[in-house]
Design a protein around this motif. Structure first.
Motif, PDB file in Angstrom:
ATOM      1  N   LEU A 296     -64.286  27.677  19.856  1.00  0.00           N
ATOM      2  CA  LEU A 296     -63.797  27.950  21.198  1.00  0.00           C
ATOM      3  C   LEU A 296     -62.838  26.849  21.643  1.00  0.00           C
ATOM      4  N   MET A 297     -61.990  27.178  22.623  1.00  0.00           N
ATOM      5  CA  MET A 297     -61.058  26.221  23.196  1.00  0.00           C
ATOM      6  C   MET A 297     -61.330  26.090  24.690  1.00  0.00           C
ATOM      7  N   THR A 298     -61.186  24.876  25.201  1.00  0.00           N
ATOM      8  CA  THR A 298     -61.283  24.662  26.638  1.00  0.00           C
ATOM      9  C   THR A 298     -60.187  23.702  27.076  1.00  0.00           C
ATOM     10  N   SER A 299     -59.824  23.788  28.339  1.00  0.00           N
ATOM     11  CA  SER A 299     -58.893  22.837  28.928  1.00  0.00           C
ATOM     12  C   SER A 299     -59.714  21.693  29.512  1.00  0.00           C
ATOM     13  N   GLY A 300     -59.921  20.642  28.726  1.00  0.00           N
ATOM     14  CA  GLY A 300     -60.770  19.535  29.125  1.00  0.00           C
ATOM     15  C   GLY A 300     -62.188  19.698  28.594  1.00  0.00           C
ATOM     16  N   GLN A 301     -63.005  18.672  28.799  1.00  0.00           N
ATOM     17  CA  GLN A 301     -64.383  18.683  28.311  1.00  0.00           C
ATOM     18  C   GLN A 301     -65.226  19.603  29.183  1.00  0.00           C
ATOM     19  N   PRO A 302     -65.884  20.603  28.595  1.00  0.00           N
ATOM     20  CA  PRO A 302     -66.615  21.597  29.404  1.00  0.00           C
ATOM     21  C   PRO A 302     -68.005  21.122  29.804  1.00  0.00           C
ATOM     22  N   LEU A 303     -68.651  21.948  30.589  1.00  0.00           N
ATOM     23  CA  LEU A 303     -70.016  21.708  31.045  1.00  0.00           C
ATOM     24  C   LEU A 303     -70.891  22.872  30.608  1.00  0.00           C
ATOM     25  N   MET A 304     -72.011  22.559  29.932  1.00  0.00           N
ATOM     26  CA  MET A 304     -72.969  23.581  29.520  1.00  0.00           C
ATOM     27  C   MET A 304     -74.100  23.647  30.542  1.00  0.00           C
ATOM     28  N   LEU A 305     -74.239  24.782  31.188  1.00  0.00           N
ATOM     29  CA  LEU A 305     -75.260  24.967  32.215  1.00  0.00           C
ATOM     30  C   LEU A 305     -76.380  25.858  31.672  1.00  0.00           C
ATOM     31  N   ARG A 306     -77.617  25.375  31.776  1.00  0.00           N
ATOM     32  CA  ARG A 306     -78.771  26.149  31.346  1.00  0.00           C
ATOM     33  C   ARG A 306     -79.167  27.143  32.444  1.00  0.00           C
ATOM     34  N   VAL A 307     -79.448  28.365  32.025  1.00  0.00           N
ATOM     35  CA  VAL A 307     -79.895  29.404  32.948  1.00  0.00           C
ATOM     36  C   VAL A 307     -81.331  29.762  32.593  1.00  0.00           C
ATOM     37  N   THR A 308     -82.217  29.732  33.579  1.00  0.00           N
ATOM     38  CA  THR A 308     -83.609  30.108  33.378  1.00  0.00           C
ATOM     39  C   THR A 308     -84.005  31.106  34.458  1.00  0.00           C
ATOM     40  N   PRO A 309     -85.147  31.777  34.296  1.00  0.00           N
ATOM     41  CA  PRO A 309     -85.589  32.716  35.342  1.00  0.00           C
ATOM     42  C   PRO A 309     -85.769  32.037  36.696  1.00  0.00           C
ATOM     43  N   ASP A 310     -86.012  30.727  36.684  1.00  0.00           N
ATOM     44  CA  ASP A 310     -86.196  29.994  37.941  1.00  0.00           C
ATOM     45  C   ASP A 310     -84.920  29.311  38.426  1.00  0.00           C
ATOM     46  N   THR A 311     -83.937  29.198  37.534  1.00  0.00           N
ATOM     47  CA  THR A 311     -82.692  28.507  37.879  1.00  0.00           C
ATOM     48  C   THR A 311     -81.511  29.361  37.456  1.00  0.00           C
ATOM     49  N   TYR A 312     -80.987  30.139  38.383  1.00  0.00           N
ATOM     50  CA  TYR A 312     -79.813  30.937  38.047  1.00  0.00           C
ATOM     51  C   TYR A 312     -78.568  30.127  38.375  1.00  0.00           C
ATOM     52  N   VAL A 313     -77.445  30.545  37.820  1.00  0.00           N
ATOM     53  CA  VAL A 313     -76.195  29.786  37.913  1.00  0.00           C
ATOM     54  C   VAL A 313     -75.094  30.669  38.483  1.00  0.00           C
ATOM     55  N   ASN A 314     -74.334  30.129  39.426  1.00  0.00           N
ATOM     56  CA  ASN A 314     -73.113  30.758  39.917  1.00  0.00           C
ATOM     57  C   ASN A 314     -71.942  29.880  39.501  1.00  0.00           C
ATOM     58  N   ALA A 315     -70.854  30.488  39.063  1.00  0.00           N
ATOM     59  CA  ALA A 315     -69.695  29.715  38.626  1.00  0.00           C
ATOM     60  C   ALA A 315     -68.416  30.454  38.993  1.00  0.00           C
ATOM     61  N   ASP A 316     -67.374  29.685  39.237  1.00  0.00           N
ATOM     62  CA  ASP A 316     -66.067  30.262  39.517  1.00  0.00           C
ATOM     63  C   ASP A 316     -65.641  31.109  38.317  1.00  0.00           C
ATOM     64  N   ALA A 317     -65.291  32.355  38.567  1.00  0.00           N
ATOM     65  CA  ALA A 317     -64.935  33.266  37.472  1.00  0.00           C
ATOM     66  C   ALA A 317     -63.743  32.762  36.677  1.00  0.00           C
ATOM     67  N   ASP A 318     -62.853  31.992  37.312  1.00  0.00           N
ATOM     68  CA  ASP A 318     -61.672  31.491  36.622  1.00  0.00           C
ATOM     69  C   ASP A 318     -61.970  30.302  35.730  1.00  0.00           C
ATOM     70  N   ALA A 319     -63.158  29.699  35.868  1.00  0.00           N
ATOM     71  CA  ALA A 319     -63.513  28.528  35.061  1.00  0.00           C
ATOM     72  C   ALA A 319     -64.514  28.858  33.959  1.00  0.00           C
ATOM     73  N   VAL A 320     -65.118  30.038  33.993  1.00  0.00           N
ATOM     74  CA  VAL A 320     -66.128  30.404  32.998  1.00  0.00           C
ATOM     75  C   VAL A 320     -65.465  30.697  31.653  1.00  0.00           C
ATOM     76  N   VAL A 321     -66.019  30.096  30.596  1.00  0.00           N
ATOM     77  CA  VAL A 321     -65.514  30.300  29.235  1.00  0.00           C
ATOM     78  C   VAL A 321     -66.393  31.285  28.472  1.00  0.00           C
ATOM     79  N   ALA A 322     -67.716  31.073  28.491  1.00  0.00           N
ATOM     80  CA  ALA A 322     -68.624  31.902  27.688  1.00  0.00           C
ATOM     81  C   ALA A 322     -70.028  31.823  28.266  1.00  0.00           C
ATOM     82  N   TRP A 323     -70.884  32.776  27.806  1.00  0.00           N
ATOM     83  CA  TRP A 323     -72.290  32.759  28.217  1.00  0.00           C
ATOM     84  C   TRP A 323     -73.128  33.531  27.209  1.00  0.00           C
TER      85      TRP A 323
END
Length: 252
Positions: free
Chosen positions: A146-173
């Motif tokens: 994969l390619m990213t513009s800059g060093q990315p951030l990996m966010l863990r998603v759990t049933p207790d911790t959901y994640v919202n992210a800007d659609a323009d910044a999301v690379v993969a899930w």
């Protein structure tokens, strides 16, 4: 002739995929397993390598024509070493397993030919600027670069911790996550690019897995010159997420 450049030699490794440096990928071919790579991404190679620029699976050709999404690939076959890069973007190698991964095709540099890919739709009642509502689902066993513009951030998603992210910044899930698109603001001007808040659309992830975001948005900054007309306003076409300007190079 002498120069510090002579210290920048190729990495010695038995691995098939090696990140030569943060912006350069080295892939070893043994003559048995092919590599699929973004067209035009090869910067150098050693050995006897054939590049087939006409490669396109039938199912992806039909889906791309129907949705306007897709990824133009070339098949690399032979024995030797190939180096790939794209606009000096940061490169990251991911091992795909039974969980699978969904990714915007704009961020795919190369992948094993044994992997299965299909275009899927993200659940939304609106068309989303920048990200687009069709994504590439990758399943099977193998590696993806994969390619990213800059060093990315990996966010863990759990049933207790959901994640919202800007659609323009999301690379993969993770493909197993439940994903929904929604507006980040209730402004009546939301159908303009990001309305008047500086924000626009977001992806909500629920379940168990991960979401990868980059420190850069596909859309240009505010007041950037991106062309004319409605398509330019939404960042689509030649200046959009899937247009020619893939390195966030915008003029003011």
């Amino acid at each position: 002739m002498q120069s510090p450049l002579f210290a920048l030699t190729e990495q010695r490794s038995e691995d098939r995929y090696v990140v030569q440096n943060p912006q350069l990928l080295r892939v070893a071919l043994s003559g048995q397993d092919d590599i699929l790579a973004r067209k035009g991404a090869m910067v150098a190679y050693q050995g006897l390598i054939d590049f087939d620029g006409e490669y396109q699976p039938q199912n992806r050709r039909r889906a791309g024509a129907r949705t306007g999404a897709g990824l133009e690939l070339m098949r690399c076959h032979g024995q030797g070493t190939v180096y790939f890069a794209n606009l000096a973007q940061d490169i990251h190698v991911v091992d795909i397993d039974h969980d699978g991964m969904t990714v915007d095709s704009a961020y795919v540099l190369a992948l094993d030919s044994a992997l299965h890919t299909e275009i899927i739709a993200v659940d939304t009642q609106y068309g989303v600027s920048g990200s687009g509502k069709y994504q590439l689902n990758i399943s099977g066993r193998g590696k993806v670069a994969l390619m990213t513009s800059g060093q990315p951030l990996m966010l863990r998603v759990t049933p207790d911790t959901y994640v919202n992210a800007d659609a323009d910044a999301v690379v993969a899930w993770s493909s197993g996550l439940r994903v929904q698109m929604q507006a980040q603001t209730h402004s009546s001007g939301i159908r303009r690019r990001r309305g008047n808040t500086g924000e626009g659309w977001e992806l909500s992830f629920l379940g168990q897995g991960f979401a990868l975001v980059q420190p850069s948005e596909v859309m240009p900054p505010q007041n950037a010159a991106i062309g004319q007309g409605l398509a330019a306003q939404y960042g689509v076409g030649q200046q959009g997420a899937h247009g020619q300007n893939q390195n966030n190079v915008w003029s003011r």
